[in-house]
Design a protein around this motif. Structure first.
Motif, PDB file in Angstrom:
ATOM      1  N   ILE A 365      17.453  -4.036   7.765  1.00  0.00           N
ATOM      2  CA  ILE A 365      17.848  -5.454   7.753  1.00  0.00           C
ATOM      3  C   ILE A 365      18.508  -5.793   6.419  1.00  0.00           C
ATOM      4  N   VAL A 368      21.948  -4.380   6.360  1.00  0.00           N
ATOM      5  CA  VAL A 368      22.854  -5.143   7.229  1.00  0.00           C
ATOM      6  C   VAL A 368      23.296  -6.419   6.529  1.00  0.00           C
ATOM      7  N   ILE A 369      22.330  -7.114   5.909  1.00  0.00           N
ATOM      8  CA  ILE A 369      22.664  -8.367   5.212  1.00  0.00           C
ATOM      9  C   ILE A 369      23.620  -8.092   4.062  1.00  0.00           C
ATOM     10  N   SER A 372      26.980  -7.255   5.379  1.00  0.00           N
ATOM     11  CA  SER A 372      27.636  -8.459   5.893  1.00  0.00           C
ATOM     12  C   SER A 372      28.221  -9.280   4.757  1.00  0.00           C
ATOM     13  N   LEU A 373      27.448  -9.404   3.681  1.00  0.00           N
ATOM     14  CA  LEU A 373      27.905 -10.193   2.543  1.00  0.00           C
ATOM     15  C   LEU A 373      29.143  -9.561   1.897  1.00  0.00           C
ATOM     16  N   VAL A 375      31.348  -7.535   3.336  1.00  0.00           N
ATOM     17  CA  VAL A 375      32.510  -7.689   4.219  1.00  0.00           C
ATOM     18  C   VAL A 375      32.994  -9.129   4.199  1.00  0.00           C
ATOM     19  N   ALA A 376      32.005 -10.061   4.229  1.00  0.00           N
ATOM     20  CA  ALA A 376      32.383 -11.479   4.245  1.00  0.00           C
ATOM     21  C   ALA A 376      33.139 -11.858   2.964  1.00  0.00           C
ATOM     22  N   GLY A 379      36.537 -10.491   3.175  1.00  0.00           N
ATOM     23  CA  GLY A 379      37.326 -11.292   4.121  1.00  0.00           C
ATOM     24  C   GLY A 379      37.794 -12.574   3.486  1.00  0.00           C
ATOM     25  N   LEU A 380      36.876 -13.225   2.771  1.00  0.00           N
ATOM     26  CA  LEU A 380      37.235 -14.485   2.119  1.00  0.00           C
ATOM     27  C   LEU A 380      38.310 -14.254   1.054  1.00  0.00           C
TER      28      LEU A 380
ATOM     29  N   CYS B  10      34.028 -13.528   9.339  1.00  0.00           N
ATOM     30  CA  CYS B  10      33.048 -13.536   8.241  1.00  0.00           C
ATOM     31  C   CYS B  10      31.767 -14.247   8.656  1.00  0.00           C
ATOM     32  N   LEU B  13      29.812 -12.192  11.029  1.00  0.00           N
ATOM     33  CA  LEU B  13      29.106 -11.087  10.355  1.00  0.00           C
ATOM     34  C   LEU B  13      27.874 -11.582   9.623  1.00  0.00           C
ATOM     35  N   LEU B  14      28.040 -12.739   8.951  1.00  0.00           N
ATOM     36  CA  LEU B  14      26.895 -13.300   8.236  1.00  0.00           C
ATOM     37  C   LEU B  14      25.789 -13.681   9.217  1.00  0.00           C
ATOM     38  N   ALA B  16      25.250 -12.343  12.049  1.00  0.00           N
ATOM     39  CA  ALA B  16      24.619 -11.109  12.557  1.00  0.00           C
ATOM     40  C   ALA B  16      23.631 -10.567  11.551  1.00  0.00           C
ATOM     41  N   GLY B  17      23.971 -10.698  10.264  1.00  0.00           N
ATOM     42  CA  GLY B  17      23.077 -10.160   9.243  1.00  0.00           C
ATOM     43  C   GLY B  17      21.865 -11.014   8.986  1.00  0.00           C
ATOM     44  N   CYS B  18      22.044 -12.336   9.072  1.00  0.00           N
ATOM     45  CA  CYS B  18      20.963 -13.227   8.662  1.00  0.00           C
ATOM     46  C   CYS B  18      20.211 -13.849   9.831  1.00  0.00           C
TER      47      CYS B  18
END
Lengths: 386, 408
Positions: A365, A368-369, A372-373, A375-376, A379-380, B10, B13-14, B16-18
């Motif tokens: 987990i 994954v978090i 995600s951060l 990639v996010a 992306g930003l 984005c 994805l966030l 999905a992660g959180c």
């Protein structure tokens, strides 16, 4: 937890001090040390994992007697620790209890009327007491997590012509004390009551003292220890054993040395047990503290300091009566610690306690978090620059 | 547009992660029940019902969560015909079916445990208390929730010896009887003067008069009969037929409805028959067991003994064996949850570390040194009166236990 206990005490005393400043010279009742909390988390030892739920039928009492056997190597370092714990259940009813600790293995002890259970870092007892029941277990502990909580440190050093044993009381710990204006007659009465309890081998009883005005916390914490009665023999082959018997603490030295002449492997047999506070509570020149201050005045601050120091020592003594916990928090507990030189037989097998599952899931987990951060954020960044 | 898509990606994805993910369905987890459907139908049915009741209850709550998946429990029934050979065959089939555990009455465990152990599959006995069937060191995959013969024998010794009785230790020649005799021998070995005689009875004999006469001549003032229900019924019949009002004691088989059915024409003969069993209630009282009993009866109806009380009320049998099977299913599920996977080795290890609340309110669980989930202290004594039984008043534990209603 230890820090928490100290901080908690400090906060309580600080709050008390603030309150008392506001109240000027108004008398206030202040709780004296004992019977709890203990100044440190352990002993009793604590194992990993969550304890199985416990149940003791109303009216049931469990007393604990422990014999802690410590094998030490040629330098005095522990290389095996075993505890024989005997629990005496008094009363009629069900019990289901667990004893925690860094437990490597458990076997039924002699005279036990029931079979102990064993889980990761837990000794389990469950059954019915028809009025009285004896439970006994032989428990092997993992040395690294248990040894720091033993009450004595031993150092055997070889010299020309013999061996020297140094024995040190290792129960010393700082505690937060407090000072203030008190009534000497009341403190003398409390000293007498505390002394009677100590000499009777009773647990220190809860007590209050009246403070007049501000309650102050000294800048330097008070160092206290569990007084230990230590006796034994140090022996070298072909020589007369050197016997010793001391009390470490209670206003007397916290360590001593014994020297034995000769050569060869030293054979040490030593037993230590928590001892009552006697010396520090002995009234000077009279049978009681009340009588003493009737003969000559003693400053209230001096009496208070003595009372607090003695009570903390009694709490510490009580703490070392349970190297492994008595499942009944109000139970009567006694422990004796026996040290003996025994050569180590290879490394001890140390079974790591099983932990709850879910560690790998937590890691997944977290990854994954994190992913995600990342990639996010990427992306930003692209979005901002597009 | 491109910016919007990137922003949505984005956010997704966030999320999905959180976010809290819903668990995927993992399918079914099979629990095999291997019982003597055609050899001892009452035992088979009540064990099967206990497992099914627990499984249905858990399934109706959404199933069980193991790791990241949700599973439903499925119960697969096998009939071992009271035959070890058949039990071996059933075990093979259960393992092929992917069973995570096998619940059994105990038939054939001496032969089946090794098969299951190869796959680290636990076997749980919920009826047979035979000493040696369960050994945490030698048989790491065998567990039991049922009173042990060893515990029953020693409880009998501590119950009867202080009464100053001269006990006739009788057993039948079934495996159950012989195993019990061995445990009784050990339990009474410290007090041989309490034993008037030891005798083996032929299983299936309807007339035991010669043997009972011999027991009477030996000076016995009590009979402890370790055997199958027909043997106990035959002993009671023989003793009462010759007017011998000797107290008769029995292991848990003494509660079997068969005995009361056999003696239905002479209800007074059943009066006083005392048997040992695992307590049905914990110190918290009758509430938890009665709640379980009510669930059981809602699902499967009452287990009728087939005899009435003196006022004509039909007698029902409390679902004791079902309780043990039900409890094991819950302990198994706790172990699956703790293991966090269906890995058989992990589940087997977790069975030593978990505790659940049993149907009677007591804690149930095993540990590394002991795979018996009913401790010896939980053996109590119950005495019949008017075709129903109540805890004995002359034993410290039993005297604290409440009566479980046995009429509607």
């Amino acid at each position: 937890m230890r820090a928490l206990a100290l901080t908690g005490g400090l906060v309580a005393v600080s709050a008390l001090a603030a309150a008392s400043a506001a109240a000027a010279q108004r008398p206030q009742q202040v709780v004296l040390p004992g019977p709890v909390p203990y100044p440190t988390d352990s002993p009793p030892l604590v194992g990993g994992g969550v304890l199985a739920s416990a149940y003791i039928a109303p009216g049931l009492h469990i007393a604990s007697t422990e014999r802690v056997r410590v094998n030490v190597d040629g330098t005095g370092k522990p290389n095996a620790i075993h505890v024989r714990q005997q629990l005496t259940v008094k009363g009629k009813g069900d019990y289901q209890v667990a004893v925690s600790g860094p437990i490597e293995d458990v076997r039924r002890g002699p005279g036990s009327q029931s079979e102990p259970g064993f889980r990761a870092d837990q000794l389990l007892w469950a059954g019915f007491s028809p009025g009285t029941k004896q439970l006994a277990a032989d428990i092997a502990l993992r040395v690294p997590p248990a040894a720091p909580y033993l009450p004595l440190r031993l150092h055997l050093t070889r010299e020309d012509g013999g061996v020297t044993l140094r024995v040190t009381n290792a129960t010393t710990t700082p505690v937060m004390s407090y000072e203030g204006v008190v009534r000497p007659t009341e403190i003398a009465r409390l000293l007498d009551a505390t002394r009677r309890s100590s000499l009777a081998g009773e647990r220190v009883k809860a007590a209050f003292a009246t403070f007049l005005g501000t309650v102050r916390v000294p800048k330097r914490p008070l160092q206290i220890e569990a007084p230990l009665r230590v006796q034994g023999e140090l022996d070298l082959p072909g020589q007369e054993p050197v016997a010793f018997s001391r009390v470490l603490g209670d206003g007397q030295p916290l360590s001593f040395e014994v020297h034995a002449q000769g050569s060869g492997e030293p054979d040490l047999d030593l037993s230590a047990s928590p001892a009552p506070v006697v010396h520090l509570l002995r009234p000077p020149g009279a049978r009681t503290w009340a009588a003493t201050i009737g003969r000559r005045p003693i400053p209230g601050a001096e009496l208070l300091s003595r009372l607090i120091g003695a009570r903390f020592r009694l709490v510490r003594t009580d703490q070392y009566q349970t190297f492994l916990a008595d499942p009944d928090a109000d139970g009567h507990s006694r422990a004796v610690y026996e040290y003996k030189t025994v050569a180590a037989h290879g490394p001890q097998h140390i079974a790591a306690p099983a932990r709850d599952g879910g560690g790998s899931n937590a890691l997944v987990i977290a990854l994954v978090i994190l992913g995600s951060l990342v990639v996010a954020a990427g992306g930003l960044f692209v979005w901002a620059h597009s | 547009m491109r910016r919007a898509i990137l922003l949505l990606a984005c956010v997704a994805l966030l999320a999905a992660g959180c976010g809290k993910s819903s668990r995927a369905s993992g399918g079914k987890i099979v629990i095999a029940v291997d019982v003597p459907v055609t050899g001892s139908p009452y035992v088979a049915q009540t064990i099967r019902n206990g497992v099914a009741l627990a499984a249905n209850s858990l399934n109706s709550g959404g199933g069980i969560i193991v790791g990241t998946h949700t599973y439903r429990l499925a119960v697969k029934l096998y009939d071992n015909h009271l035959s070890a050979r058949q039990a071996v065959e059933d075990t093979r089939r259960a393992l092929d079916a992917g069973a995570v555990a096998i619940v059994t009455d105990g038939t054939g465990v001496d032969a089946t445990w090794q098969l299951a152990d190869r796959d680290h599959v636990p076997i749980c006995i919920t009826y047979d208390g035979g000493t040696g069937l369960v050994d945490a060191a030698k048989r790491p995959n065998v567990f039991r929730i049922a009173p042990t013969n060893h515990g029953i024998a020693f409880r009998f010794a501590e119950y009867l010896i202080p009464k100053g009785l001269k006990v006739g230790l009788l057993h039948d020649d079934s495996a159950y009887g012989q195993e019990g005799a061995a445990d009784l021998g050990r339990a009474f070995s410290g007090n041989p003067r309490s034993v008037a005689l030891r005798m083996t009875l032929p299983l299936g004999a309807t007339d035991l008069s010669p043997q009972i006469l011999r027991a009477r001549r030996s000076g016995a003032t009590a009979l402890l009969v370790w055997g199958q229900p027909p043997t106990i019924a035959a002993v009671v019949t023989a003793a009462r037929s010759i007017g011998w009002d000797v107290p008769v004691y029995a292991p848990p088989t003494g509660a079997d409805p068969f005995i009361r059915q056999q003696l239905a024409d002479h209800p007074s003969w059943v009066d006083g028959l005392t048997f040992a069993a695992g307590r049905l209630t914990a110190e918290v009282g009758t509430g938890p067991f009665q709640s379980f009993e009510s669930q059981y009866e809602s699902a499967y109806g009452v287990d009728k003994v087939g005899v009435p009380t003196s006022d004509g009320s039909p007698v029902i049998e409390p679902p004791e064996l079902a309780m043990y099977a039900y409890d094991f299913t819950h302990v198994l599920v706790a172990a699956l949850t703790r293991a966090g996977s269906l890995d058989a080795g992990k589940v087997l290890a977790a069975l030593n570390e978990v505790t659940t609340q049993g149907a009677n309110g007591d804690e149930r669980g095993f540990n590394r040194h002991n795979h018996d989930g009913v401790v010896d202290d939980d053996v109590y004594f119950a005495r019949f009166h008017d075709m129903t039984y109540a805890p004995a008043k002359d034993d410290p534990l039993s005297s604290t236990l409440p009566v479980i209603p046995q009429t509607p």
